[in-house]
Design an enzyme around this catalytic site. Sequence first.
Site, PDB file in Angstrom:
ATOM      1  N   GLU A 153       0.845  -1.189   0.000  1.00  0.00           N
ATOM      2  CA  GLU A 153       0.000   0.000   0.000  1.00  0.00           C
ATOM      3  C   GLU A 153       0.883   1.241   0.000  1.00  0.00           C
ATOM      4  O   GLU A 153       1.880   1.290   0.726  1.00  0.00           O
ATOM      5  CB  GLU A 153      -0.911   0.008   1.232  1.00  0.00           C
ATOM      6  CG  GLU A 153      -1.980   1.076   1.141  1.00  0.00           C
ATOM      7  CD  GLU A 153      -2.937   1.049   2.338  1.00  0.00           C
ATOM      8  OE1 GLU A 153      -3.983   1.689   2.257  1.00  0.00           O
ATOM      9  OE2 GLU A 153      -2.628   0.391   3.346  1.00  0.00           O
ATOM     10  N   GLY A 287       2.777   1.399  10.985  1.00  0.00           N
ATOM     11  CA  GLY A 287       2.543   0.681  12.233  1.00  0.00           C
ATOM     12  C   GLY A 287       2.193  -0.766  11.949  1.00  0.00           C
ATOM     13  O   GLY A 287       2.699  -1.681  12.593  1.00  0.00           O
ATOM     14  N   ASN A 291      -2.760  -6.689   5.081  1.00  0.00           N
ATOM     15  CA  ASN A 291      -2.736  -7.708   4.038  1.00  0.00           C
ATOM     16  C   ASN A 291      -3.726  -8.815   4.389  1.00  0.00           C
ATOM     17  O   ASN A 291      -3.803  -9.258   5.524  1.00  0.00           O
ATOM     18  CB  ASN A 291      -1.335  -8.312   3.923  1.00  0.00           C
ATOM     19  CG  ASN A 291      -0.253  -7.259   3.900  1.00  0.00           C
ATOM     20  OD1 ASN A 291      -0.264  -6.367   3.070  1.00  0.00           O
ATOM     21  ND2 ASN A 291       0.685  -7.362   4.827  1.00  0.00           N
ATOM     22  N   HIS A 323      -7.433  -2.607  14.736  1.00  0.00           N
ATOM     23  CA  HIS A 323      -7.510  -1.771  13.527  1.00  0.00           C
ATOM     24  C   HIS A 323      -7.319  -2.622  12.273  1.00  0.00           C
ATOM     25  O   HIS A 323      -8.107  -2.537  11.323  1.00  0.00           O
ATOM     26  CB  HIS A 323      -6.430  -0.687  13.607  1.00  0.00           C
ATOM     27  CG  HIS A 323      -6.409   0.265  12.454  1.00  0.00           C
ATOM     28  ND1 HIS A 323      -6.877   1.556  12.541  1.00  0.00           N
ATOM     29  CD2 HIS A 323      -5.976   0.127  11.179  1.00  0.00           C
ATOM     30  CE1 HIS A 323      -6.730   2.155  11.391  1.00  0.00           C
ATOM     31  NE2 HIS A 323      -6.183   1.313  10.534  1.00  0.00           N
ATOM     32  N   GLU A 324      -6.273  -3.437  12.281  1.00  0.00           N
ATOM     33  CA  GLU A 324      -5.983  -4.225  11.077  1.00  0.00           C
ATOM     34  C   GLU A 324      -7.032  -5.302  10.845  1.00  0.00           C
ATOM     35  O   GLU A 324      -7.415  -5.570   9.696  1.00  0.00           O
ATOM     36  CB  GLU A 324      -4.589  -4.839  11.191  1.00  0.00           C
ATOM     37  CG  GLU A 324      -3.469  -3.843  11.416  1.00  0.00           C
ATOM     38  CD  GLU A 324      -3.482  -2.674  10.439  1.00  0.00           C
ATOM     39  OE1 GLU A 324      -3.853  -2.875   9.259  1.00  0.00           O
ATOM     40  OE2 GLU A 324      -3.125  -1.558  10.849  1.00  0.00           O
TER      41      GLU A 324
END
Length: 875
Positions: A153, A287, A291, A323-324
Site C-alpha cells: 500500500e 505501524g 494484508n 484496527h488491522e
Amino acid sequence: MTFLIPGPPPKSGSDGSGAPDANPYRLPRDVQPVRYDIVIEPDLEAARFVGEVRIEATVQRPVDSVTLNAADLECSDATLRQSGRAVGAEISFDPETERMTLRPVDGSSLDVGQVQIACRFAGELNDQLRGFYRSTFVDEAGETRTIATTQFESTNARRAFPCFDEPDLKAVFGVTMIVPPDLMAVSCGELVSSEATTDGRRRDTFADTIQMSTYLMAFIVGDLEATDPVDVGGVPLRIVHVRGKSALTAFGLEAGAFSLAWLVDYYGIDYPGTKVDLIAVPDFAFGAMENMGAITFRETLLLADPQKATTAELLRIVDVVAHELAHMWFGNLVTMDWWNGIWLKEAFATFMQVATTDAFRPEWKRWDEFSIERGAAFDVDALSTTRPVEYEVVSPADAEGMYDVLTYEKGAAVVRMLEQYLGPDRFAAGVQHYLERNSYANTTTTDLWDALESSSGEPVRSVMDGWIFKGGYPIVSVDAHSSGLTVSQHRFVYGTGESDDADAEIWSVPVMVRARLADGNTVERRLLLADASATVDLDGPVEWTVVNAGGHGYYRVRYSGDLLAAVARQALEVLEPIERYGLVDDTYAAVVAGDASAAEFIGLVTDLGSETDLHVWQRMIWGLKGLHAIAEPAGRETVAVLIRDLATTALGVLGFEPQPGEPDLDRELRGVLFEAAGGRGRDELVRTRARELFEAASGNGAAVEPNLAAAAVQVAAASGDETDYERMVELYRSADTPQSELRYLQALLLFEDRQLFERTLELFATEVRTQNAPYLLGAAMTHLDWGPVAWEFIRDQWDELTSRFPQNSISRMVGGIRGLNTRDLATEVETFFATHEVPQGALTVAQHIEKMWVNVRLREHEGARIGLPSQAQTS
C-alpha cells in the site's frame, strides 16, 4: 499561505481525478484482471528476487496492447495468449507513470474475451521498506539474519511483480514461493503444499485468496516461527515472528482472538478469509498493514511482555491489532474505488479499533483516550493549509500524502460523532447493510452515507458531506438568555491564515446540550445546528451548561465569561471526565489562537488541581509544558514550580507507590505525574526516587511496576550525566522487548548536556533502524534547549538522511519543526523548504511550517507575560 481545495472529488468514470481516461497515472479499463498466479524466488543473500506472473484477464474491447503497472523491475519473456494462440510481446516502460505496455510483436490485436498475460521479472530486495524489501535482525547466536517481506500500500505491488495496481481492479491471487529449506514462507492464503525442488530448495504453494486489490497481497520469507493457532469461530489465528521471541506472543494472541470474535459479531458477517496470521517484522515503515490473512506489524505493536509493558504500550497493541482486523471487512471485503477514498477504510478502522479496545478492557476508558487523538486532528484542521478528509488524488505521491491525522483521526472523530447522533444500534445496522450490499466490490463515500440513511431514516449525506469534503471545523459559541442558550458557529482557525469568509462557513453540527437550570433541574437537548446561530429553549435561565455533552462532537466550544466561570467552578462535580478534557483542550486551543490568555488556561488548570482522571491530567500537563516551552526564563521557572506543585500534590493523594489491585489507569496516571514532577518540575525528591527505580528496573533488583519504571527512565535521563547516558545506550542495544528498546531510545532525547544530545543525533542517523530514526530525529527538534541544534543537524545532512530513510517517513521527520518557536529560525526553515521538496508530503510539510509560525506568534504574544501577575497577563 493558502491551500486551494477543490469540491467533492468525482466518482471513478466521470471527468476528474477518479477518471482513468483523464489521469495519466491511471490504467485504461480495456483489459481487466481476473486472476494472478505468481511464482517468486527470493535470494536473501544477494538481496535479489526473480519470478514469473501469469494473469488471467478480460479484454473489454479490441486493443493492440496491454498496459499495466511495473516499477523498479527488469521484465522479460512476455507473452499474450488468446484462443489457444500465444504471441511474444514487446515491452516498453514509462518510468514517470510507472506503467509497462505489452504489444504483440506480430502487430496483431486482442479481441474481446479472455487473455492470459505472462511475464518473467527480477528486482532488488530494497532497503526503502516498500514493495518487496529486506529486513534484518540479530538472532540469539549474535548472527545477522535477513527477512524478505512486502509492503504494497498504496502503489508498491508494482515493485514486486507486474500487475494492475489500482484498488478497483480486483482479482484472485495464487502464490507459490521457492525458498531455502530452513526458512519459513507466509502468504495471504494457507499453505496447501510444500515439496522439495531438484536444486535443494522448497516450493511452497498457498491457497487462493478472495477477490481483492493488489495492495492487500503479501509474501514473507525468513528465519521465522509461528505460535500454535488459536481457533476463533473456526478461523485459525496465530502470530508469526523471528525465531526466539515466542515468549512475547501471548498478549498479542489474546488481543487478536478477542478482536476477531468481537468484529465478527459487530459486523454480522463471517470473516472473509480462511486464516489470520499476525506477523511481526523487525523493519516496517508503517505501524501495521492489513494484508488479507497475512497482517504485518512493527514488533513493538504486536510482541510484548505484559509484566514489563506500560498500560499505554499494551493498549496500543490492542488498538493496532483491532484496527488491522477491522480492515478485513472495511477495506478488504469492501474497498474504496480510488485513493481519494482512503478515509473510507482508515477512518472506519480507527473508529472500530477504539470500539474494540473499549470492549476488550472497558476500564481503560478508550473513548476518553480518543479525545487525545482527536485533538491532534483539531491541531492540523485549524490551519489554513488543512485539507478535506477526502480530496483529489492524481498520482502515487498524492496517495502517499493521504496517510495523515486528517484521514485517520478526523475521519474517525466525525464517524464517532455521527454514531452518537444516530444511536449505536442504527449506526451498526447501516454499516452491516453497507458491507452486505458491497461485498467484494468497490465503493465511494456516498455509498456509505446511502446505507446509513437507509438504516436510520436520517439525512446522513447532507449532514456529513460538509465534514468530509470541506477542510476545517467550527467553534460553537455559547451565551445565556432568559429561557436557555444561544449557540452560534464559525470556523475555528489559528492565527492569521484564515480566509476572509471563514465566519460564513457553516457545518451541520450535531450539538448535545446538558444544563442545570436556576430551578435546580438538569435538562438535556439534542439539535442539529445547520445555521449560523440558533436558540436552545430550556424553559428557564441556566445556572451552568456543557455543550458537546458526552464529549464526542468534532467541534470546539467557547462559553461566554459567566458561563465559563460557572462550569469551571463545578467541573469536578458536574462534568464527566471526557467533558472536563474538552474544557481544558478547548481553553488551551483558544490560547494558541489568540482568543484567550495563558493566564486563563493556568487558572483553569489550577481550579482542576484535585482532578483524578488520567486523560484530563495528560491534557493539563501537556498544556503547561507547552507554555513552559515558550516562556521567558522567569516565566519558565513559574510554570515549572506550578507543574511540580500540582503533580506532587496529586501524587500525594494517589500514592507514590503502586497498590495491589489498583486500576490500570491509576498506575498510568502515577507514571504521568511522576515524570512531570521530576522532569519539567525538577523535583529533587522525585529525581532521587527515579534514580533508585531506574537502577532497580535496569539491574537485578526487585521488579518495578512498568508505568513507574518507564517514568523513572525519563526522569533519570532528564537529570542524567554521561555515565547515565552510556548506560541507557547499552540498555537500548541489549533490550529484551521491543517496547524497552524504543523507551531507551526516546529517553536519550531528554539529556540536557549538548554534547550528549549531539551524540544522540549521530546515533539516530547512523545506527537506529530506519523505521524509527526519522521519528526520533523529528522529536529531537522539540528538545527544550537543543531543538535548533537538531534542526541544523537535519538541515546539514538532508541529502544523506532523505536518501537513507523511507520516503513516506520524511514528512514525519519534518514534523519536529513544529517545536521551533523563534522568528529567525522559522524564517530559515521556511526558506529551506522552498527549495527542498518532499513530494510524498508536500501539503503535510506546509502544515508543519504553518504550525511552526503559529508557535512563533504564540511565543511573541504570550511568552513574556507568563509568570506575571494575573492582571498584567490579561491586559
